[in-house]
Each structure stands twice: as structure tokens, then as C-alpha cells.
Design a protein around this motif. Sequence first.
Motif, PDB file in Angstrom:
ATOM      1  N   PHE A 164      -8.803  44.170 -19.214  1.00  0.00           N
ATOM      2  CA  PHE A 164      -9.482  45.405 -18.832  1.00  0.00           C
ATOM      3  C   PHE A 164     -10.860  45.120 -18.265  1.00  0.00           C
ATOM      4  CE2 PHE A 164     -12.102  49.130 -19.757  1.00  0.00           C
ATOM      5  CZ  PHE A 164     -11.333  50.125 -19.178  1.00  0.00           C
TER       6      PHE A 164
ATOM      7  N   PHE B 126      -4.857  42.252 -28.664  1.00  0.00           N
ATOM      8  CA  PHE B 126      -5.939  43.154 -28.311  1.00  0.00           C
ATOM      9  C   PHE B 126      -7.021  42.460 -27.506  1.00  0.00           C
ATOM     10  CE2 PHE B 126      -3.761  45.960 -31.000  1.00  0.00           C
ATOM     11  CZ  PHE B 126      -4.221  47.230 -30.732  1.00  0.00           C
TER      12      PHE B 126
ATOM     13  N   ALA C 153      -5.873  42.161 -24.014  1.00  0.00           N
ATOM     14  CA  ALA C 153      -5.948  43.450 -23.331  1.00  0.00           C
ATOM     15  C   ALA C 153      -7.391  43.783 -22.961  1.00  0.00           C
ATOM     16  CB  ALA C 153      -5.355  44.540 -24.216  1.00  0.00           C
ATOM     17  N   GLU C 154      -8.322  43.533 -23.877  1.00  0.00           N
ATOM     18  CA  GLU C 154      -9.751  43.781 -23.605  1.00  0.00           C
ATOM     19  C   GLU C 154     -10.213  42.952 -22.414  1.00  0.00           C
ATOM     20  OE1 GLU C 154     -12.285  45.508 -24.634  1.00  0.00           O
ATOM     21  OE2 GLU C 154     -11.867  46.250 -26.646  1.00  0.00           O
TER      22      GLU C 154
END
Lengths: 447, 447
Positions: free
Chosen positions: B397, B390, B393-394
Amino acid sequence: MAPHVLIIGGGFGGLTAAKSLKHAPVKVTLVDRCNHHLFAPLLYQVATSGLSTSEVATPIRSVLRKQENTRVLLDEVKDIDLENREVTLRDERPLSYEYLIVAAGAQTNYFGNLEWSSNSLGLKDLDDAIELRRRVLLAFEAAERTADDEARRKLLTFVVIGGGPTGVELAGALAELSRRTLARDFRVARPAEARIVLLEMLPRILPAFDESLAEKAARHLGELGVEVMTGEKVTSIDEDGVHVGGELLESGTVTWAAGVQARPLTARLGVALDRGGRVIVGDDCSIPGHPEAFVIGDMASFRGPEGKPLPGVAPVAMQQARSVAANIGRTLGGEARKPFSYRDKGVMATVGRSRAVLEMGRLRVDGFLAWLAWVFVHVFYLIGFRNRAFVLAEWAFSYFTYRKGARLITGRRIEAGKPARLVEPSEIDVERMQARRREEEERPPLH
Amino acid sequence: MAPHVLIIGGGFGGLTAAKSLKHAPVKVTLVDRCNHHLFAPLLYQVATSGLSTSEVATPIRSVLRKQENTRVLLDEVKDIDLENREVTLRDERPLSYEYLIVAAGAQTNYFGNLEWSSNSLGLKDLDDAIELRRRVLLAFEAAERTADDEARRKLLTFVVIGGGPTGVELAGALAELSRRTLARDFRVARPAEARIVLLEMLPRILPAFDESLAEKAARHLGELGVEVMTGEKVTSIDEDGVHVGGELLESGTVTWAAGVQARPLTARLGVALDRGGRVIVGDDCSIPGHPEAFVIGDMASFRGPEGKPLPGVAPVAMQQARSVAANIGRTLGGEARKPFSYRDKGVMATVGRSRAVLEMGRLRVDGFLAWLAWVFVHVFYLIGFRNRAFVLAEWAFSYFTYRKGARLITGRRIEAGKPARLVEPSEIDVERMQARRREEEERPPLH
């Protein structure tokens, strides 16, 4: 000079109203006392550690940042003066408007028994969800610490009051949290034996659904290990637990999901309200006598086609918002307004990680297919690409692993509790624990 | 009966110690007053809305759930009785041990100026990070509300005190938050003009790094728009801001990252401490005269090869934990203990979203390559697959979009502030705002 449209509230109604006014020849101010739009239907997931707070909330300012006729204010409306077309913000500061859209939503309703709120918790905003998560996780932690079996039983009893979608979804998620996610994490407490009780005053749960679906939901809940008690009225909630049907249900963690009412701001308007504090609005959602002021969503009492008031759900608020925005445009263009009419999108509720019930017109679905529809609808409506992607990833992760990532206790660290003897390391029998695990593994799966 | 090893603290030291005792013939109890292990080096990301809380914290219980000789207690140690080999928990409950590992870490050190803590905030735990995030976001919101230019300037001035890695990383992240993430979200406030000041008492920032790297970091910070002030000693912090070098730096949001000290639990041991409250330990990290009791990590003062105390960083705590666990095993097996020796893994600090400085032995790297190494090391050390995936991914992004997802204000909703005139909608000049944006877009990018 473009007229000023003031929107109170950044929920489904207020945010949709602001977005619908993007191309209107107006200036828009959206005031909310929180900085985020909340995807309230998923709050129970935050409360049960399934999703983290940032996955169900987006900064309102960020959603509207490219909409140049709109500004967002983090502030609280204290009063509304319909005659002078002015609202009072925190610190007594006034803000005038040409058009007003009141969409500040609902709050927990204890139906006059306000004292119950000190031993139970509603689930209406992010702070509620964080607090409920904290209490649930702390209950398991305290159960692990204590050597007193009776205290442990009380700690591991969770009562959810209210058999509507929120209560059903919360009870299902609590059952999964204890029976699955936490099952292996403790040495003394046995989360799999936690008692989760769903109380409903009416003869059945999910009164907004067809009876056959409500029965199926009750059966799914039973399979997850939730005790469903219907037709039982709560007589009081105190520090011992919930008094219902002449008996005491001992519990330290009680959630109240049995009712909502409009936020008290509606009482400042000086107009007719219904029993839930909602403003009885005209057919264009305006306040009678004030065509420039509208009330939408959970704050409005709008009679539907059969004379029944529309339910307090997101689609009603969003459709009303679009109607009001369009009517403001019509009024500015010198056209006549069109009355609001609601297009029913149906109702759905999820039960645990792979069951749901869904009703849409004459269509009734339950089980895995309904659950897939529920996932699709909820992800589709989540504001912003980022939240959608992350929520999907979280769900995929916890679907396949049953692990929930957001199990954080923040805020005041440890509850003051009554002193009790601590379990000594010598009392932990690793071999018995292993045998218990093997036994649990051999049990048939929940679904 | 297997001897009982009691570990106080679930940080890098305590958690590593517990894991290292997995196959030892002991029973382990790990006590922490938080339910989560915190990846403290990324706390500044939570404070600046880059990561959500669940991405930098994992339930300790969940990390250790398969380790059957270990139980986790959410509790707080109030006292330690070395003579009787017993600790006192909250509610005066005693817990005895055969071996003790004290690893409760450090807290913010105001060096005797405790009154400064009422107008500034340290950054040591998840609650600190949530509170700092709340204050930073509320400052921007208040700046948007007020019509008072002077008040707005103060609101948009952020002071970080302390030029070590935490201060540098926080200042860089605050600069990016205001210059990039929030730049387009406001109508009146101009986050891009926010002032971020990094104060360091010593003649340069990053004293633990080589001077050439510190200079490069200072240059990177300057490019991000951070004012770096070195050689300036803070004389006081009050509600007006920070008094430094005879002048007042007006600011409503001050972070104190200028020092840490051992948690006061060390004072309960009745043994020799250094100036930072750390226990002066023997060469096997044990307390002199108590071979069964060890202190590791930020609580221990351990002289390194050159006679300098080892720094308060994760690798020291983790290596000490492994050494202590191995020595307990040796003692149980009747073998002689081996002294602890530290293998220096180097130091690194990140500056904004794509620059870092890294020093490892004689190797010195700065810029994008160092940043990639920083990402790799931090993701590698994050506990648990879920968090790793995660966080990556953060980062991906926000790297590509500059949008930060975790911009949530929770807790007490709106700060009480002094009444000020509100900006009227008529004062918002959309055309000027658009012109200003075009201007900003034409400016060269920050990197």
C-alpha cells in the motif's frame, strides 16, 4: 476576503462540516487537540485487542489534504468569546472567526461521583482504549503469575457498567477475548473461566432498542458467558471492585460506560445548557442570539419531532454538519436558512463475533443477518480506503481464527502489585492441563 | 522431575531458545518484562508511521501457546544468584532453576553522557518508537501552527546520530515521510523542506559494510535529501539541538542511534564483562565456572573466528540459542557439549522505499535488487503468519501510494511549547500554495 469558518473538533460532526464546506467561498480552520479522526464506535475493538489503533483512526490532516480552502490545526480551544467572535487557543493565542461550528463532542460522565474514576476507566478516546487494553491484558498476566486463588478470581473478574451499545459490545468482546482468543495461552490462569459482568441500572439493557431486541441481545450475551445484571444501581467503585445492591463485586478492571456529557467547553459560552452540559440550540443548530455560531453533535441539545432530544450518535452529528454548512452557504448567498430535520437511521449493536441487533423504523433484525449489516455499515463509514481494507482483513482473520493480533501492552510496563507467592514450575501439571484442554474441546461451541 | 530451564528475555535469542527446547525433557519458564516479542529491525518503521505497533510485535504467549512444556511470565528479573541457582523477580519473589539462559538484550548507550538522554531519544523498544513517532509528528504540527520562521526551521530539522543500519534506515524513512507522505498535508509548514541530518563520528557511514556499499548508501541518502555528515563528533546535546564540530545544529527532534550496551542485569552476575557490559562467555556460551548458566545475543561477548566479538544482530542470538538448547539436551543425555560456531549471514540496510545495500561473504548488492532481498528476509523472519501478511499489505500500500497509515499521535496530547504568534487565515495564500505545488510537481522525482 473570504469569511473565516472556524470548526472546533474533528469528530463525525466537525470533519463532515469541513468536507461540506469544500466548495463554499470561505476559508476553513479545523482545530482539534488530537491529530486523528476517531471512529469511536469501534473503540471497544481496540480495547479488546481486535483492531490496532491505526485501524480506527485516521490523521484529520490526511483526510482534508486536497481541500485547499481548509487548514487543520493541532491545538486546544480554551475559551470562546461569542461577543468578539474570537476563540482562545492553548498559550492564550486568539483566533477570530466569522462563523463558528462547535463540535468538540462528549466525555465520560460519572454523574458527580468523580472519585469513581480512579478505580474505573471510561472509553472515549484512543488513549482510553490503549489503557483499557493494557489493564485487561495485564490482569490475565498477573493471574498467571500469582499462586493465590482468591487474588486470581478478582483479577479475572471484569465489570462493565452501562448496558447501552458500548457496554454490550465491550462485554461481548471481553467474553470472546477470554473464552476464545486467550483460552489456550495460559498455564495457571484459566481465561475461559473469567467472569464478565454487565451492570445496568434500568430494568433492561439497550433502552434505546425495542424490548424484544434487548431480550435477544441479553440472551446472546448469556450464551457468550456474560452475566447480565439489570435493575442494579452502583453505590460505589473502589479498589476492591464495584459495590452494587448491597454486595461487593470483587474486580480489578472496571469500565464505566454508563453516561456521557458535553465537554466542558460549552460552559464557556455563557448560554443555556441542559443537564448533560449540552447547548440548547435553535432549529438551525445556531446558538440563540448568535446566528453565526453553531453547536452540533454530542454538544448540542436539539429537540426532535417528538420533543425528545436527539441521541448522541454519529448520524445526528453528520446530518447537522451538512445542514449547518448548507445554511452558511445560504446566508453568504443572501438566502434564508432552512431548519435542520433529522432522518433517523436506526440503531444497532453487535454481540460477539457473529450476532447483532438492529432496529430501523419498524424493522427489527437480530442474529447473523444483523451482524452482517453491522459489518457493512461500520466498514462503509470508516474514513479512508486503507482503513476499510485493513479492518475487513483483520475481521476476516479473527473471524476464522479467533486470534487477535493487537494484544500489545505498551506504556508503563508492569503494574506494581501486592507481593504474592509465585507458582513454581513443579506445580504446573502438564497432564492435568492436557486433560482440561480435551475436556474444553469436547464442550459444545459457544454458538 | 524434569529440570527447570529459566530463560530471561523474549527477543530473538530467548524466544528461539524456548522453541528449540520444545521436545527436550525439561520444563521451561520464559520471563520478559514486555508481553511481546519485538521485531526490532523494523522499529524505525513504527517511528516513521510506516507500520503500526501490532505489525512489528507479537505476544510471546501466543507464539508459544502450543508448546506445553513452556510457560511465559510477564515479570522483571531484578537479580541473579548463580551460586544458589535462583533469580529474584519484581516484588522480591525468588524463582529457582537448573539451567539458566540470560538473553535480555541491549539498551541505548550514551557512553557516559547520560544528560544527553533528556534531549534525545534512543530507539530500542516499542515505547521508544511510539514516542519518537509522536515527537516527529508533533514537530510538523507545531511548525504548521507557528508564525515564526526561525522556530519553524528548528522544528523541521531532524538529527539522527549514528551511521549504522538503524541510523541510515531511520534517516531515509524520515526523508520519505517529510518529502512524500506529508508533502501535501500542510498549508504553512513545508515538510518537503525539512532538514534531515545523519551524523557519524567515523569517517564513513555503515562501518560494518564494505566501503563501496557505504558510499552507495550515502549517495542514495543524498538523493532522498538526507545530509550525511561524517567524521564529526557530537560534543553535546541540549534543548537547542546538537553541538557538533564547534557549531550548533538547531533541532527539536534528535535520535541517538550511536551505540548500545548490555542491559545492566549482567552486572549482577559478578563475572567478567567487556566494555559494553557484555558477559565474556565460553565457547558453549556458558558463564565461566557455571556450565548450567548461559548468556546469548546482545548480552554476550563471544569471540568469533578472527578474534573479533560477534556483532549484536538477530542471527547471532538465534544461532546461539539453538546451540545452547542442543547442548542442554546433550548434557541431560550424558553427551559432551559442542562449541558454538557462527555462520555469518551477512549484513543489510535499507535506504528509503526502494534501495538497500546487502553484503554476504564476497557478494555485494545495492539498489532495487538488494531492497527486494531485504523485504524478503524481513518478512520471512517476522514471527507469525498474521504479521507477515499485514506487513506485506502495508508495504504494498505505501509503496504504491506513499501514504503511511499509522500516523497517530497518542499519549500526552499536545506538547507545551513557547507561545508564538499564530498564522492568521488571511496569511494563507491559496494561490501561492497552488503555484508552489505545481512547481514541486514539475521537479524531477527523487528516484
